[in-house]
Design an enzyme around this catalytic site. Structure first.
Site, PDB file in Angstrom:
ATOM      1  N   HIS A 180     -35.432 -13.228   9.588  1.00 55.12           N
ATOM      2  CA  HIS A 180     -34.886 -14.567  10.503  1.00 55.12           C
ATOM      3  C   HIS A 180     -34.195 -15.197   9.622  1.00 55.12           C
ATOM      4  O   HIS A 180     -33.959 -15.146   8.270  1.00 55.12           O
ATOM      5  CB  HIS A 180     -36.237 -15.272  10.756  1.00 55.12           C
ATOM      6  CG  HIS A 180     -35.949 -16.499  11.567  1.00 55.12           C
ATOM      7  ND1 HIS A 180     -35.395 -17.670  10.820  1.00 55.12           N
ATOM      8  CD2 HIS A 180     -36.260 -16.787  12.832  1.00 55.12           C
ATOM      9  CE1 HIS A 180     -35.281 -18.705  11.840  1.00 55.12           C
ATOM     10  NE2 HIS A 180     -35.522 -18.150  13.160  1.00 55.12           N
ATOM     11  N   ILE A 182     -33.474 -18.037   8.635  1.00 56.45           N
ATOM     12  CA  ILE A 182     -33.927 -19.067   7.474  1.00 56.45           C
ATOM     13  C   ILE A 182     -34.363 -18.321   6.137  1.00 56.45           C
ATOM     14  O   ILE A 182     -34.590 -18.993   5.282  1.00 56.45           O
ATOM     15  CB  ILE A 182     -34.684 -20.361   8.025  1.00 56.45           C
ATOM     16  CG1 ILE A 182     -36.271 -19.614   8.223  1.00 56.45           C
ATOM     17  CG2 ILE A 182     -34.434 -20.937   9.319  1.00 56.45           C
ATOM     18  CD1 ILE A 182     -37.409 -20.936   7.928  1.00 56.45           C
ATOM     19  N   LYS A 183     -34.647 -17.146   6.377  1.00 60.51           N
ATOM     20  CA  LYS A 183     -35.040 -16.284   5.311  1.00 60.51           C
ATOM     21  C   LYS A 183     -34.228 -16.150   4.196  1.00 60.51           C
ATOM     22  O   LYS A 183     -32.921 -16.398   4.257  1.00 60.51           O
ATOM     23  CB  LYS A 183     -35.889 -15.242   5.678  1.00 60.51           C
ATOM     24  CG  LYS A 183     -37.014 -15.288   6.497  1.00 60.51           C
ATOM     25  CD  LYS A 183     -38.258 -15.838   6.034  1.00 60.51           C
ATOM     26  CE  LYS A 183     -39.208 -15.862   7.299  1.00 60.51           C
ATOM     27  NZ  LYS A 183     -39.239 -16.420   8.699  1.00 60.51           N
ATOM     28  N   ASN A 184     -34.612 -15.621   2.856  1.00 58.50           N
ATOM     29  CA  ASN A 184     -33.804 -15.225   1.949  1.00 58.50           C
ATOM     30  C   ASN A 184     -32.831 -14.250   2.183  1.00 58.50           C
ATOM     31  O   ASN A 184     -32.222 -13.726   1.227  1.00 58.50           O
ATOM     32  CB  ASN A 184     -34.444 -14.878   0.474  1.00 58.50           C
ATOM     33  CG  ASN A 184     -35.385 -14.089   0.584  1.00 58.50           C
ATOM     34  OD1 ASN A 184     -36.148 -13.814   1.447  1.00 58.50           O
ATOM     35  ND2 ASN A 184     -35.567 -13.387  -0.558  1.00 58.50           N
ATOM     36  N   PHE A 185     -33.031 -13.393   3.321  1.00 58.52           N
ATOM     37  CA  PHE A 185     -32.305 -12.184   3.544  1.00 58.52           C
ATOM     38  C   PHE A 185     -32.302 -12.261   4.750  1.00 58.52           C
ATOM     39  O   PHE A 185     -33.474 -12.339   5.599  1.00 58.52           O
ATOM     40  CB  PHE A 185     -33.144 -10.999   2.809  1.00 58.52           C
ATOM     41  CG  PHE A 185     -32.728  -9.489   3.190  1.00 58.52           C
ATOM     42  CD1 PHE A 185     -31.686  -8.938   2.400  1.00 58.52           C
ATOM     43  CD2 PHE A 185     -33.032  -9.064   4.552  1.00 58.52           C
ATOM     44  CE1 PHE A 185     -31.477  -7.745   2.924  1.00 58.52           C
ATOM     45  CE2 PHE A 185     -32.574  -7.773   4.782  1.00 58.52           C
ATOM     46  CZ  PHE A 185     -31.656  -7.156   3.862  1.00 58.52           C
TER      47      PHE A 185
END
Ligand SMILES: Cc1ncc(COP(=O)(O)O)c(C=O)c1O
Length: 381
Positions: A180, A182-185
């Site tokens: 998603h 907002i994730k770091n990837f």
């Protein structure tokens, strides 16, 4: 005060990412195909797993995994209440009942000691969460799951690139990742399951696309064979090549993006050491590599509620997140739960936590703005 709003999260998108997606658009093959397979293979190599199945979201991936458990009404699945509602919702939707595990007060993760007393003969799975980018203490959880013969499904939504005792999260066992934005990837939206069980991987591949035979793909024309048979009713959770191309491009920068997050987190930790009203999470005590998907703090100031503090930060043009409101406090679950729950660490945190802005493109000046806004908001400015 800063003039523009600083969101709490923002994906890191480069010209290379844009070129990778554009190339797929130009190729005219934009749904699941070569890129998705290449992405699965590269992710598999990256986390050193037996295999991977890319899906439209971690939620979709968890749905497929729960489907493989053959749940019957009244079955139980143990998971922390301090998680995203997707997991308890899926547990409910498959006819099982979420059994809430408490979490450590300072790293927000559950443990074998907290899970063991909750196990009954109806327990069908244990779903711990790797929280905010740090890995849960997997060895004791695996030992417990093995002893009781219960599947352990790691919610690795926050943990792309995270390492537990020299082993990448996803290298052994079953893990579900989220991509998603907002994730770091990110792949825009997306997710992926890793597993060390070939039979399970094959079944997930079938379930991911309508339950059609896994070899239904004709690699010569790169199309699905129209004669492919349904092996069992399945879902439609296949990741598109558009998304996979973004994932492939992001994989090239995963270490760089995570390192930048770590630098920013260290700056926060240094600054917050002088602000006792905001208490950051403690890092796990076991060897690990943290990927800092989130920077979570707890507000401890009598007379100032977390919600009011969030409003004050917003007034200073600083965004924040809330990970998470304990699931058992949501309307649906509150009405259903009849037993006395000892979730004191979960509840203490659920009332106090918030996530500060953290994303690779943040500048040192942005960080200083956050710290200034925190100081002003604490005194009511
Ligand atoms: C702990 C946790 N699990 C699962 C999910 C679901 O991920 P997705 O949005 O990819 O379905 C999230 C998403 O935020 C999450 O934070």
């Amino acid at each position: 005060m800063r003039l523009t709003f600083l969101p709490f999260s923002q994906p890191s998108i480069t010209e290379e990412d844009i070129a990778a997606v554009t190339a797929v658009l130009r190729s005219k093959w934009i749904t699941t195909g070569r890129k998705c397979l290449e992405f699965e293979n590269k992710f598999t190599a990256r986390v050193d797993s037996l295999g991977a199945v890319a899906v439209t979201s971690a939620t979709g991936g968890m749905h497929l995994l729960l489907k493989t458990l053959n749940i019957n009404p009244g079955d139980e699945i143990i998971t922390p209440s301090l998680t995203w509602v997707s997991t308890p919702n899926l547990i409910e939707l498959t006819g099982a009942k979420p059994v809430w595990a408490d979490v450590d007060r300072d790293n927000l993760m559950t443990s074998a000691e907290m899970v063991e007393p909750l196990i009954t003969d109806r327990t069908r799975a244990i779903i711990p969460v790797h929280f905010a980018g740090a890995p849960a203490d997997l060895d004791p959880l695996r030992k417990l799951a093995h002893k009781k013969n219960i599947p352990l499904i790691e919610d690795a939504a926050h943990a792309v690139g995270s390492v537990y005792r020299d082993h990448p999260v996803g290298s052994t066992g079953i893990a579900v990742f989220s991509f998603h934005p907002i994730k770091n990837f990110t792949t825009g939206e997306g997710g992926l399951i890793t597993a060390d069980d070939q039979e399970l991987l094959d079944r997930l591949r079938v379930l991911r696309f309508h339950g059609l035979e896994k070899d239904a793909f004709d690699h010569k024309v790169w199309e699905r064979r129209p004669q492919a048979q349904v092996l069992e009713p399945g879902y439609k959770y296949n990741l598109t090549d558009l998304a996979a191309a973004l994932g492939l491009s992001q994989l090239n920068r995963l270490d760089e993006m995570n390192a930048r997050r770590r630098t920013l987190a260290e700056f926060y930790l240094k600054q917050l050491a002088e602000i006792p009203e905001l208490k950051p999470l403690s890092p796990p005590t076991w060897p690990h590599l943290h990927v800092w998907h989130l920077f979570v703090v707890r507000l401890i100031k009598p007379g100032l509620s977390r919600n009011e503090f969030i409003e004050r930060l917003k007034h200073h043009n600083i965004g924040s997140g809330l990970h998470f409101l304990a699931a058992h406090t949501h309307n649906w679950y509150r009405q259903k739960e009849t037993r006395h729950l000892d979730l004191s660490n979960t509840e203490w945190n659920s009332e106090r936590l918030l996530s500060l802005p953290l994303f690779p493109d943040m500048t040192e000046d942005d960080l200083k703005d956050v710290i200034e806004a925190i100081k002003a908001s604490l005194i009511g400015d």
